[in-house]
Design a protein around this motif. Sequence first.
Motif, PDB file in Angstrom:
ATOM      1  N   ARG A  70     -14.003  15.662  24.087  1.00 26.67           N
ATOM      2  CA  ARG A  70     -14.525  14.833  25.164  1.00 26.67           C
ATOM      3  C   ARG A  70     -13.665  13.593  25.369  1.00 26.67           C
ATOM      4  NH1 ARG A  70     -20.849  13.866  25.133  1.00 26.67           N
ATOM      5  NH2 ARG A  70     -20.353  12.962  23.096  1.00 26.67           N
ATOM      6  N   THR A  91      -7.246  15.481  21.562  1.00 26.46           N
ATOM      7  CA  THR A  91      -7.105  16.102  22.876  1.00 26.46           C
ATOM      8  C   THR A  91      -5.861  16.983  22.904  1.00 26.46           C
ATOM      9  OG1 THR A  91      -8.218  14.292  24.039  1.00 26.46           O
ATOM     10  CG2 THR A  91      -6.728  15.651  25.333  1.00 26.46           C
ATOM     11  N   SER A  97     -17.510  11.257  31.543  1.00 24.92           N
ATOM     12  CA  SER A  97     -17.131  11.969  30.329  1.00 24.92           C
ATOM     13  C   SER A  97     -16.852  13.421  30.686  1.00 24.92           C
ATOM     14  CB  SER A  97     -18.253  11.897  29.288  1.00 24.92           C
ATOM     15  OG  SER A  97     -18.458  10.555  28.870  1.00 24.92           O
ATOM     16  N   THR A 118     -14.879  17.242  29.215  1.00 28.67           N
ATOM     17  CA  THR A 118     -14.436  17.958  28.025  1.00 28.67           C
ATOM     18  C   THR A 118     -13.236  18.826  28.370  1.00 28.67           C
ATOM     19  OG1 THR A 118     -16.672  17.984  27.095  1.00 28.67           O
ATOM     20  CG2 THR A 118     -15.094  19.570  26.210  1.00 28.67           C
ATOM     21  N   SER A 178     -21.363  10.291  25.723  1.00 31.18           N
ATOM     22  CA  SER A 178     -21.832  10.681  27.050  1.00 31.18           C
ATOM     23  C   SER A 178     -21.920   9.445  27.937  1.00 31.18           C
ATOM     24  CB  SER A 178     -23.193  11.372  26.954  1.00 31.18           C
ATOM     25  OG  SER A 178     -24.135  10.489  26.366  1.00 31.18           O
TER      26      SER A 178
END
Length: 248
Positions: free
Chosen positions: A47, A107, A40, A42, A74
């Motif tokens: 994320r 994103t 994971s 960022t 996560s």
Amino acid sequence: MIGYQQRVLRALGVLAILWSFAIPSPGRAEAPITVKGGESITIAGVRSILIRAPHPKGSVILLTGGDGRLEVGSGARLGKAGDNVLIRNRDAFVAQGYNVLLAELGTNLPAAVDHMAVIKRPVIVVATSMGTHRAAQGLVAGAMPDRLVLTSGLLSKASGSDDTVQTVLGTPNRLPRTLVLHHREDRCRLTLPAGVAPFQAWAGGRVQVEWMSGGQTDEVNPCRFSAHHGFAGQDDELVARIVKFMVR
């Protein structure tokens, strides 16, 4: 008042579109997935999941369809969209020697392209269905991938919508070298095969078109991963065609 009503109706129409793409198959509930070999990360506050190839030839950014959400947690946990045609083939791209970024909704595509470029160029954005619309928005925002792949895309108004890759871009000059990969029997009302030819004519030499046919489908929803829209039963061919375009 008329303008307000039109905006409300337009917003309701977009919600209806997203719902039809995101509706799960009857009797199925998605279970969280831990992505093998993933981490994971960022990017610009969002994320996503990165899978690194041992000896990469380049990097691929995958944009899912539907509402675009992966629900990344996560430990490289993926909460949904595991059945999407691109997401389910993530390991196949890694096996071909490409780093893979599973990009979460929201994103920043320019930032994601820059991030992956630091790891390994060329950077190829591969989008499907509603993800093609988000890819176009990213190009307008300044993303500069080396290549672009649009599968089952909302390409032109003949695809079935007034809000398409073509209308978002405004000019074909924003397109990098692009592959359009479409199924001849795609029955999803927003990605009809009729939309391909007008898009190709508009884009000119920037766009290469390839068609697929056959495969298998349950036709519960023609806009789902299990229909021709999602290239059901044709994963190996789909990946092979995309990789062939990327290495040319």
